[in-house]
Scaffold this motif. Structure first.
Motif, PDB file in Angstrom:
ATOM      1  N   LYS A 206       1.465   4.140 -13.770  1.00 51.18           N
ATOM      2  CA  LYS A 206       1.351   4.777 -12.952  1.00 51.18           C
ATOM      3  C   LYS A 206       2.745   4.325 -12.012  1.00 51.18           C
ATOM      4  O   LYS A 206       1.971   4.093 -11.572  1.00 51.18           O
ATOM      5  N   LEU A 207       3.648   5.774 -10.995  1.00 50.66           N
ATOM      6  CA  LEU A 207       4.400   4.962  -9.845  1.00 50.66           C
ATOM      7  C   LEU A 207       3.156   5.741  -8.369  1.00 50.66           C
ATOM      8  O   LEU A 207       3.256   6.890  -8.718  1.00 50.66           O
ATOM      9  N   TYR A 208       2.011   4.737  -7.931  1.00 53.09           N
ATOM     10  CA  TYR A 208       1.944   5.746  -6.631  1.00 53.09           C
ATOM     11  C   TYR A 208       3.073   5.122  -5.348  1.00 53.09           C
ATOM     12  O   TYR A 208       3.268   4.430  -5.044  1.00 53.09           O
ATOM     13  N   PHE A 209       3.020   6.322  -4.735  1.00 58.12           N
ATOM     14  CA  PHE A 209       3.851   6.168  -3.649  1.00 58.12           C
ATOM     15  C   PHE A 209       3.884   7.317  -2.366  1.00 58.12           C
ATOM     16  O   PHE A 209       3.186   8.071  -2.932  1.00 58.12           O
ATOM     17  N   ARG A 210       3.944   6.832  -1.221  1.00 62.42           N
ATOM     18  CA  ARG A 210       3.667   8.126   0.169  1.00 62.42           C
ATOM     19  C   ARG A 210       4.564   8.607  -0.360  1.00 62.42           C
ATOM     20  O   ARG A 210       5.426   8.639  -0.101  1.00 62.42           O
ATOM     21  N   PRO A 211       3.904   9.434   0.458  1.00 68.66           N
ATOM     22  CA  PRO A 211       5.334  10.799   0.892  1.00 68.66           C
ATOM     23  C   PRO A 211       6.485  10.435   1.074  1.00 68.66           C
ATOM     24  O   PRO A 211       7.539  10.774   0.395  1.00 68.66           O
TER      25      PRO A 211
ATOM     26  N   GLN B 156       0.775  -0.993  -0.174  1.00 72.67           N
ATOM     27  CA  GLN B 156       0.441   0.039   0.186  1.00 72.67           C
ATOM     28  C   GLN B 156       0.843   0.975  -0.214  1.00 72.67           C
ATOM     29  O   GLN B 156      -0.285   2.662   0.102  1.00 72.67           O
ATOM     30  N   ASP B 157       2.522   0.908  -0.156  1.00 74.73           N
ATOM     31  CA  ASP B 157       2.774   1.964   0.064  1.00 74.73           C
ATOM     32  C   ASP B 157       3.357   2.876  -0.901  1.00 74.73           C
ATOM     33  O   ASP B 157       4.086   4.120  -1.046  1.00 74.73           O
ATOM     34  N   ILE B 158       3.949   1.763  -2.117  1.00 74.62           N
ATOM     35  CA  ILE B 158       4.029   2.058  -3.051  1.00 74.62           C
ATOM     36  C   ILE B 158       3.779   0.504  -4.083  1.00 74.62           C
ATOM     37  O   ILE B 158       3.677  -0.832  -3.489  1.00 74.62           O
ATOM     38  N   PHE B 159       3.024   1.269  -5.464  1.00 76.42           N
ATOM     39  CA  PHE B 159       2.644   0.427  -6.114  1.00 76.42           C
ATOM     40  C   PHE B 159       2.534   0.998  -7.434  1.00 76.42           C
ATOM     41  O   PHE B 159       3.212   2.399  -7.859  1.00 76.42           O
ATOM     42  N   ILE B 160       2.046   0.143  -8.486  1.00 79.35           N
ATOM     43  CA  ILE B 160       1.472   0.954  -9.591  1.00 79.35           C
ATOM     44  C   ILE B 160       0.649  -0.025 -10.763  1.00 79.35           C
ATOM     45  O   ILE B 160       0.202  -0.640 -10.060  1.00 79.35           O
ATOM     46  N   ARG B 161       0.116   1.055 -10.972  1.00 85.25           N
ATOM     47  CA  ARG B 161      -1.240   0.649 -11.303  1.00 85.25           C
ATOM     48  C   ARG B 161      -0.990   1.384 -13.329  1.00 85.25           C
ATOM     49  O   ARG B 161      -0.330   2.558 -13.913  1.00 85.25           O
ATOM     50  N   ALA B 162      -1.701   0.034 -13.878  1.00 87.74           N
ATOM     51  CA  ALA B 162      -1.686   0.913 -15.233  1.00 87.74           C
ATOM     52  C   ALA B 162      -3.071   0.903 -16.086  1.00 87.74           C
ATOM     53  O   ALA B 162      -4.671   0.106 -15.428  1.00 87.74           O
ATOM     54  N   THR B 163      -3.401   2.221 -16.108  1.00 88.65           N
ATOM     55  CA  THR B 163      -4.725   2.603 -16.948  1.00 88.65           C
ATOM     56  C   THR B 163      -4.352   2.550 -19.198  1.00 88.65           C
ATOM     57  O   THR B 163      -3.227   2.770 -19.373  1.00 88.65           O
TER      58      THR B 163
ATOM     59  N   ILE C 160      -5.982   7.490   2.522  1.00 92.80           N
ATOM     60  CA  ILE C 160      -3.636   7.730   1.981  1.00 92.80           C
ATOM     61  C   ILE C 160      -3.841   8.674   1.533  1.00 92.80           C
ATOM     62  O   ILE C 160      -3.592   8.695  -0.314  1.00 92.80           O
ATOM     63  N   ARG C 161      -2.627   9.558   1.307  1.00 90.01           N
ATOM     64  CA  ARG C 161      -2.302  10.684   0.600  1.00 90.01           C
ATOM     65  C   ARG C 161      -0.921  10.261  -0.830  1.00 90.01           C
ATOM     66  O   ARG C 161       0.173   9.471   0.386  1.00 90.01           O
ATOM     67  N   TYR C 162      -0.364  10.102  -1.946  1.00 93.53           N
ATOM     68  CA  TYR C 162      -0.151   9.350  -2.415  1.00 93.53           C
ATOM     69  C   TYR C 162       0.582  10.684  -3.623  1.00 93.53           C
ATOM     70  O   TYR C 162      -0.356  11.444  -4.140  1.00 93.53           O
ATOM     71  N   GLN C 163       1.374  10.140  -4.299  1.00 99.95           N
ATOM     72  CA  GLN C 163       2.232  10.839  -4.938  1.00 99.95           C
ATOM     73  C   GLN C 163       2.348  10.199  -5.708  1.00 99.95           C
ATOM     74  O   GLN C 163       2.700   8.994  -5.857  1.00 99.95           O
ATOM     75  N   VAL C 164       2.393  10.735  -7.890  1.00101.27           N
ATOM     76  CA  VAL C 164       1.847   9.911  -8.953  1.00101.27           C
ATOM     77  C   VAL C 164       2.786  10.747 -10.094  1.00101.27           C
ATOM     78  O   VAL C 164       2.805  11.538  -9.843  1.00101.27           O
ATOM     79  N   ILE C 165       3.388   9.225 -10.608  1.00100.53           N
ATOM     80  CA  ILE C 165       4.449   9.604 -11.442  1.00100.53           C
ATOM     81  C   ILE C 165       4.017   8.778 -12.511  1.00100.53           C
ATOM     82  O   ILE C 165       3.864   7.637 -12.722  1.00100.53           O
ATOM     83  N   SER C 166       3.845   9.360 -13.952  1.00 96.14           N
ATOM     84  CA  SER C 166       3.661   8.116 -15.260  1.00 96.14           C
ATOM     85  C   SER C 166       5.603   7.709 -15.282  1.00 96.14           C
ATOM     86  O   SER C 166       6.104   8.724 -15.584  1.00 96.14           O
TER      87      SER C 166
END
Lengths: 246, 612
Positions: free
Chosen positions: B186-191, B162-169, B230-236
């Motif tokens: 996109k990579l989701y990661f907690r700050p 839940q702290d860091i994961f990849i999601r594909a759209t 949970i607040r995430y930062q997201v980058i492609s």
């Protein structure tokens, strides 16, 4: 006497009519050549076909017709008429040069089966000499042989040389006449066909795309279409309308 | 002092790495941790930004399932930030919840009224695990820091999925063959995870697809999102366009990356000399399943497999030129789709033009998540003769998935006028035989005419006649030879053969003598005609025959008696006339001539019937 005169008149009339047709053919041929020189290839093609409708043809006519088609990028028709020209002109250098150029424009993906030596010889023979030459030579020898036989019958000669001369001239004469018949048959039969537009050949192993200008051997017309053989020997069926026979 | 420096540093870092907060009103429900121990509490913070605190109606705590609210009174806090000179404020309300049992628990949506508007948050799921699975709290010194002489710190808290994961759209799940699908990983990661040194961990493949990488921003700026409280930062991390190359169910492999991360729950002071402690984690995106449908039937003949949305533009560099000059035909296909695989339409260029293979250039962009661009085909044409030529309209056919039909784009061209005449081939451009190099020699002028329709020899009657005539000649020779031989050896046959001609000859002589007025000779010829005929046919010497012998011979030959009598009387008449003292009159001679001819034909007929 009267009948003889009528026959002479008829022969003279036919001769004159023939001469008139020949004159027309020559005039149209020259006009068509002029159109080719001026770049009016489509009109020239129409004119060349008009020449053929007079009942006369020539190797030069087929050659020029093929050249006009080539200029209009109708490679299939160009191949067809150059091959027809080859029947009458044989191994004419200009014709062979043009055939080489046209074949370079054909996207032929098929390798060619080797030609049997006897077939090559036969092709050289009938492309070099016309059936008329064989016919005249054969008929002369045949007549001589018949005269020798008549002479033998009348005089009851017993000479061995006479006998050899009779048999020899008759044998050679008949052989030449046979060749004349075969060459004549070869000239008048369908030698093959050029693919006039890209098509698909349906064979037992699947479908094969055949580009324009590829030369195929025509086998027979069937309910499935025209059965042909590709240069690599693969047989199949194509739509008969895409074949330009030569 | 060190702590102060660290705090200043962290504050600076936060200041620098602050995400771009929106200045619009936003309400977010955040939890302190998505996973808690059974003996821990979870704090739920309702963060409201983009508005004045005075406009907010104090919200109540959201209801929960599997959690018990510790205190209904919220701890309220405000914060202010300045980004690029803009000031933003936020107000937060925090409640604490205690788990009722292990398992999954939920904090339901919270309602916030700001002015006249009401905002809702999304429910948040919290996982409650046995307390033993939770890391032990860090030991602190009395002064709130670590001592160099303390025992070594415990291992940092584990970084969870839940702290860091990849999601594909993906833009679509069911497409047509060769239709474009944009996939954004996109990579989701907690700050607090602060990933670094990320790289692809395993090979990635998309079998059955043509792939085009799309552009990524050179310096990606993470966006801030709230997922499940949970607040995430997201980058492609990767954007790609794929085009199915075959129909059916297709699968795209997961994208795996490895990165060095920190636990978001780690205490930044839990390290000697304040060093950060990173651990390497691997994450993979889910597998993507695509259904590729075949293109519908009924494609026009010109269709070459292009799928997307395109435009077609055809231009000529010039419309008037001299023979031998060059012009360019340019075809531009522009649009969205698999630009790279577009096949050139085949313009029907008149054969008068020498055509060179087209130059192809491709320009692609993928900034707006789809591959767009243009493909340009440029043909070089050189006319070899003059005239006015028209290139037929050029067609480009593609399948538009959005309309589910084939679209035909057509571009018309103006006529081309070619002037001048072709220059004669120079010596350097002809072959050794004098023919143009790389071109045909167009005309032959010497027609040797033949019949256009050729009848083979074996189908012509005249050929067989020609063969037969000499054979017939030999046959005639044989017949003549036999006749000659028989004439020489068979007297009776020879006389028989000669009977008719001789009789005709004597009759002719008699006629001549009659006209000359010579009765003696007339009757002699007439008698010779009849008597000679009988003698020849019966093969007897007629000269010495008496009338009785003649009658006897005729009797043997089967001639009737009255005919015999008639013949003998005629012969007697002839003799009497020949030797009469006064010549008979012409009329009588005529009568005797006719009588002789009649007797001759009668006797000939009877002899013939008898002999046959």
């Amino acid at each position: 006497m009267r009948r003889g005169a009528l026959l002479l008149v008829a022969i003279a009339y036919i001769g004159l009519a023939n001469a008139q047709q020949l004159e027309d053919a020559l005039r149209l041929f020259d006009e068509a050549n002029g159109l080719v020189e001026s770049g009016a290839y489509a009109e020239a093609i129409v004119q060349y076909h008009a020449v053929l409708e007079t009942g006369f043809a020539s190797g030069a006519l087929y050659h020029n017709l093929a050249s006009a088609y080539f200029r209009l990028d109708e490679i299939g028709e160009a191949v067809r008429y150059y091959e027809r020209s080859r029947r009458l002109l044989g191994n004419d250098p200009q014709l062979l040069h043009n055939i080489q150029i046209v074949e370079a424009h054909v996207q032929n993906p098929f390798s060619e089966l080797p030609t049997p030596f006897w077939q090559a010889w036969w092709y050289t023979l009938f492309s070099q000499y016309s059936a008329w030459r064989f016919l005249i030579a054969g008929m002369c020898l045949y007549l001589i042989a018949c005269l020798l036989y008549a002479h033998h019958i009348w005089l009851q000669t017993r000479s061995n040389w006479h006998r050899r001369a009779r048999v020899g001239t008759l044998g050679i004469g008949l052989l030449l006449l046979l060749i004349a018949v075969l060459v004549s048959g070869e000239r008048s039969s369908i030698q093959g066909a050029a693919i006039l537009e890209p098509t698909t050949l349906v064979s037992e192993t699947g479908s094969i795309d055949v580009p324009e200008g590829v030369k195929v051997s025509f086998i027979e017309e069937t309910e499935l279409g025209a059965e042909v053989s590709l240069p690599n020997g693969v047989r199949g069926y194509v739509d008969a309308s895409v074949l330009g026979f030569f | 002092m060190r702590r102060a420096i660290l705090l200043i540093g962290l504050a600076s870092a936060c200041f620098v790495s602050l995400p771009r907060y929106s200045f619009s009103q936003t309400v977010s429900g955040l939890v302190s941790s998505p996973t808690i121990g059974a003996q821990e509490t979870v704090s739920y913070t309702l963060e409201i930004s983009g508005t004045n605190a005075s406009d907010i109606v104090d919200p109540g705590p959201p209801a929960a399932e599997g959690l018990t609210l510790v205190s209904p009174i919220a701890s309220r806090g405000t914060s202010m930030s300045i980004v690029n000179g803009r000031v933003s404020r936020s107000v937060s309300y925090t409640w604490h919840y205690r788990p009722e049992e292990e398992g999954s628990a939920r904090i339901l949506e919270a309602n916030v009224t700001i002015g006249d508007s009401t905002f809702h948050t999304s429910p948040v799921t919290v996982t409650v695990v046995p307390q033993a699975q939770r890391p032990t709290p860090q030991r602190r010194s009395l002064f709130g820091g670590f001592s160099l002489f303390d025992n070594p710190p415990d291992a940092p808290p584990e970084v969870t999925e839940q702290d860091i994961f990849i999601r594909a759209t993906q833009s679509d799940r069911e497409v047509y063959l060769n239709e474009q699908i944009a996939i954004d990983y996109k990579l989701y990661f907690r700050p607090g995870t602060m990933p670094r040194n990320s790289r692809q961990a395993d090979s990635w493949d998309a079998e059955g697809f043509w792939r085009e990488e799309l552009d990524l921003a050179a310096t990606p700026v993470p966006s801030l999102v709230v997922e499940n409280g949970i607040r995430y930062q997201v980058i492609s991390i990767r954007r790609i366009a794929v085009f199915p190359t075959r129909a059916g169910e297709l699968t795209i492999d997961p994208l795996k990356i490895s990165a060095e991360v920190q636990s978001p729950d780690a205490d930044p002071f839990n390290s000697p000399l304040f060093s950060q402690r990173y651990s390497t984690v691997e994450r993979a995106s889910p597998v993507i399943n695509i259904t590729s449908n075949p293109l519908p039937s009924g494609a026009p003949d010109e269709f070459r497999g292009a799928v997307g949305q395109y435009t077609l533009r055809a231009t000529l560099s010039r419309n008037t030129l001299e023979v031998g000059e060059a012009l360019q035909l340019t075809l531009v296909i522009e649009g969205t789709g698999n630009i790279a695989l577009i096949e050139a339409p085949q313009p029907e260029i008149p054969g008068i033009f020498e055509v060179y293979d087209p130059e192809v250039s491709i320009s692609k962009t993928g900034i707006d998540a789809l591959v767009r661009g243009n493909k340009t085909f440029t043909w070089l044409l050189i006319p070899r003769s003059n005239g006015t030529f028209q290139i037929p309209p050029i067609k480009f056919v593609y399948f538009d998935p959005s309309q589910a039909r084939y679209i035909v784009r057509t571009s018309n061209l103006d006529p081309i006028t070619v002037t001048g005449t072709a220059a004669t081939a120079s010596a350097t451009t002809v072959t050794a035989s004098g023919f143009p190099f790389d071109d045909i020699a167009v005309l032959k002028r010497d027609p040797q005419w033949v019949a256009a329709t050729h009848t083979p020899l074996h189908r012509g009657t005249w050929f067989y006649l020609l063969l037969l005539v000499p054979v017939l000649g030999i046959g005639v020779t044989v017949v003549l030879r036999r006749r000659t031989t028989r004439l020489a050896t068979d007297t009776a046959w020879a006389r028989n053969q000669r009977a008719h001609p001789l009789a005709r000859k004597h009759l002719k002589t008699a006629r001549k003598r009659l006209s000359e007025g010579d009765p003696d000779a007339f009757y002699a010829a007439l008698e010779q005609s009849v008597l000679g005929f009988v003698g020849n046919r019966l093969n007897v010497h007629e000269r010495g025959l008496t009338r009785a012998q003649l009658a006897d011979q005729l009797q043997k030959a089967g001639i009737r008696t009255e005919r015999q009598q008639e013949l003998i009387e005629f012969l007697d008449t002839c003799d009497a006339a020949r030797f009469a003292p006064t010549p008979p009159a012409n009329a009588l001679m005529e009568k005797h001539y006719a009588l002789g001819s009649r007797i001759l034909s009668t006797i000939a007929r009877e002899l013939e019937s008898v002999i046959l």
